[in-house]
Enzyme design. Structure first.
Site, mmCIF file in Angstrom:
data_model
loop_
_atom_site.group_PDB
_atom_site.id
_atom_site.type_symbol
_atom_site.label_atom_id
_atom_site.label_comp_id
_atom_site.label_asym_id
_atom_site.label_seq_id
_atom_site.Cartn_x
_atom_site.Cartn_y
_atom_site.Cartn_z
ATOM 1 N N ASP A 1 4.334 2.525 -3.841
ATOM 2 C CA ASP A 1 3.596 3.391 -4.765
ATOM 3 C C ASP A 1 3.638 2.696 -6.123
ATOM 4 O OD1 ASP A 1 2.665 5.287 -6.563
ATOM 5 O OD2 ASP A 1 3.740 6.960 -5.646
ATOM 6 N N TYR B 1 -12.616 8.551 -14.928
ATOM 7 C CA TYR B 1 -12.576 7.324 -14.129
ATOM 8 C C TYR B 1 -13.034 6.132 -14.969
ATOM 9 C CZ TYR B 1 -13.572 4.051 -10.318
ATOM 10 O OH TYR B 1 -13.602 2.946 -9.508
ATOM 11 N N LYS C 1 -10.889 2.711 -16.061
ATOM 12 C CA LYS C 1 -11.308 1.351 -15.726
ATOM 13 C C LYS C 1 -11.604 0.539 -16.992
ATOM 14 C CE LYS C 1 -10.967 1.335 -11.218
ATOM 15 N NZ LYS C 1 -9.974 0.459 -10.549
ATOM 16 N N ASP D 1 0.857 -1.193 0.000
ATOM 17 C CA ASP D 1 0.000 0.000 0.000
ATOM 18 C C ASP D 1 0.886 1.234 0.000
ATOM 19 O OD1 ASP D 1 -3.195 0.458 0.686
ATOM 20 O OD2 ASP D 1 -1.942 2.185 1.196
ATOM 21 N N ASN E 1 -5.207 -4.010 -7.158
ATOM 22 C CA ASN E 1 -6.371 -3.370 -6.547
ATOM 23 C C ASN E 1 -6.164 -1.869 -6.338
ATOM 24 O OD1 ASN E 1 -8.857 -3.243 -4.680
ATOM 25 N ND2 ASN E 1 -7.175 -2.541 -3.386
#
Lengths: 184, 241
Positions: B58, B144, B148, B32, B81
């Site tokens: 990162d 966005y 995706k 993370d 994710n």
């Protein structure tokens, strides 16, 4: 006379699209814009996924996403209800071999087109995409390029009020034949 | 013990995925951008008897991602994710900065992690990319959505090529999930959006982790290049991309 802007005239299909639009009575001019065509066809490179560089992906996004957004933003203030936007990419959004960065960029553009179609439907602007096969393959003849240009003119028609958010595959069913399934 | 790397694992969906895969028996590397938070989460899982290492990462940093996978060697499963939401904005007002930022994490970060993992996989392996139901289109979220949709396009292109190496590449597309991403909405807007969900509420992140668990499981090796929409059925009726 019907006002249009063609972005990407220097790329593959650009000359044929310009000629077909002119033959259909479209011309670049001042005043309200009827049609915007953004031409970003896909030329497949024989690049394996492991060999795609960060620069390859960045360059693809520059052309196929960031540049397209810029072109649409420049055109929007001139476009009223009844305006049409057509983007020309390829069938790469379905997944194909020869450069995962190009297929990702192609898919991004289709996602962008569908979102713009939803958003702009409230102001009467329609947005569609044309997805021919990849540039430079065996199908890519002068006659086939003229067909691509005619399909752009069709998607740009003023009287197809319900046609929006669509991706028109123009690939002689190649994407239906699972042609990508052979070992590369 | 098979190894799974999960990015964006400190919170939300990634946290649920890391915990689920650890419970499934994987040795999990939970990465993370907030290293402290993910290391604390990992310590909690270890205290519960699970095998989890927390690492700060990162996904936009090619050198850091490369160094991590160089240290890990071959991994069996990688779950992309890590992702960011984007404030709702009309296309006319969308800035290039906001557009590029969402692509840098959601697409370019996914690409970097997937590539560094796949380069070391050899034969066999699973790549699972977290997309979003939104990839099908959404007004006011074009940047966005496009990022995706690009993740799904990358998934399909990778599957076409990597199937010859026995590597499967699939995507999971969640609908509305109870995570920090919902903090972008006002309570009234969030309530209105939740009322439109088939279940009447945002999903528990565990529901998404269950789909990832399936795609990572031994029995799912013949599932490849697919988008597993996990949204309670809200998107049924929408034409696929």
């Amino acid at each position: 006379m019907t006002n249009m802007v063609l972005v990407g005239a220097e790329r593959a299909f650009g000359a044929e699209i310009a000629a077909a639009l002119a033959a259909a009575g479209y011309a670049a001019g001042d005043g309200a814009l009827d049609v915007l065509v953004v031409n970003v066809p896909v030329v497949v490179g024989a690049v394996r996924f492991a060999d795609v560089s960060d620069a390859d992906l960045a360059d693809t996004l520059e052309t196929m996403v960031f540049g397209v957004v810029e072109a649409v933003q420049a055109a929007l203030p001139r476009m009223a209800a009844g305006g049409r936007i057509v983007v020309v990419a390829a069938r790469g959004h379905l997944g194909a071999w020869g450069g995962a960065h190009l297929m990702a960029g192609n898919a991004a553009l289709i996602g962008l087109m569908r979102s713009m179609a939803l958003e702009f439907s409230e102001r009467g602007i329609r947005v569609n995409a044309l997805a021919p096969d990849f540039v430079g393959q065996r199908w890519d003849t002068p006659a086939a390029r003229a067909e691509v240009a005619e399909a752009v003119v069709f998607l740009a028609r003023a009287d197809m009020h319900m046609l929006t958010g669509q991706t028109l595959l123009l690939d002689a069913a190649r994407s239906m034949r699972m042609v990508e399934s052979r070992r590369q | 013990m098979a190894t799974a790397v999960v990015t964006g694992a400190a919170r939300g969906i990634g946290h649920a995925i890391a915990g689920r895969l650890a419970a499934d028996g994987f040795s999990v590397v939970a990465a993370d951008i907030d290293g402290g938070l993910v290391e604390a989460a990992a310590a909690g899982w270890r205290a519960a008897g699970l095998s989890v290492e927390g690492v700060g990462l990162d996904v936009r940093d090619r050198a850091a991602v490369s160094a991590l996978f160089e240290r890990l060697g071959r991994v069996d499963v990688v779950v992309n994710n890590a992702g960011i939401a984007a404030a709702l904005v009309g296309l006319a007002e969308l800035t290039q900065e906001a557009l590029r930022r969402v692509f840098a994490v959601n697409l370019q970060g996914t690409f970097i992690v997937a590539q560094e993992a796949v380069r070391r996989m050899g034969q066999g392996g699973r790549v699972i990319n977290i997309a979003s139901r939104g990839y099908l289109g959404g007004a006011g979220a074009a940047h966005y959505v496009a990022s995706k949709a690009a993740v799904v396009g990358l998934t399909r292109a990778m599957a076409v090529e990597l199937r010859w190496q026995g590597i499967t590449v699939n995507a999971v597309a969640p609908g509305m999930v109870a995570t920090r991403m919902l903090d972008d909405f006002t309570p009234a807007m969030r309530g209105a959006l939740e009322a439109r969900e088939p279940s009447g509420a945002a999903a528990d992140p565990a529901a998404i982790a269950a789909s990832v668990s399936f795609l990572a499981s031994a029995g799912a090796g013949f599932v490849n290049g697919q988008v597993l929409l996990t949204d309670g059925g809200k998107c049924v009726g929408m034409p696929p991309l």
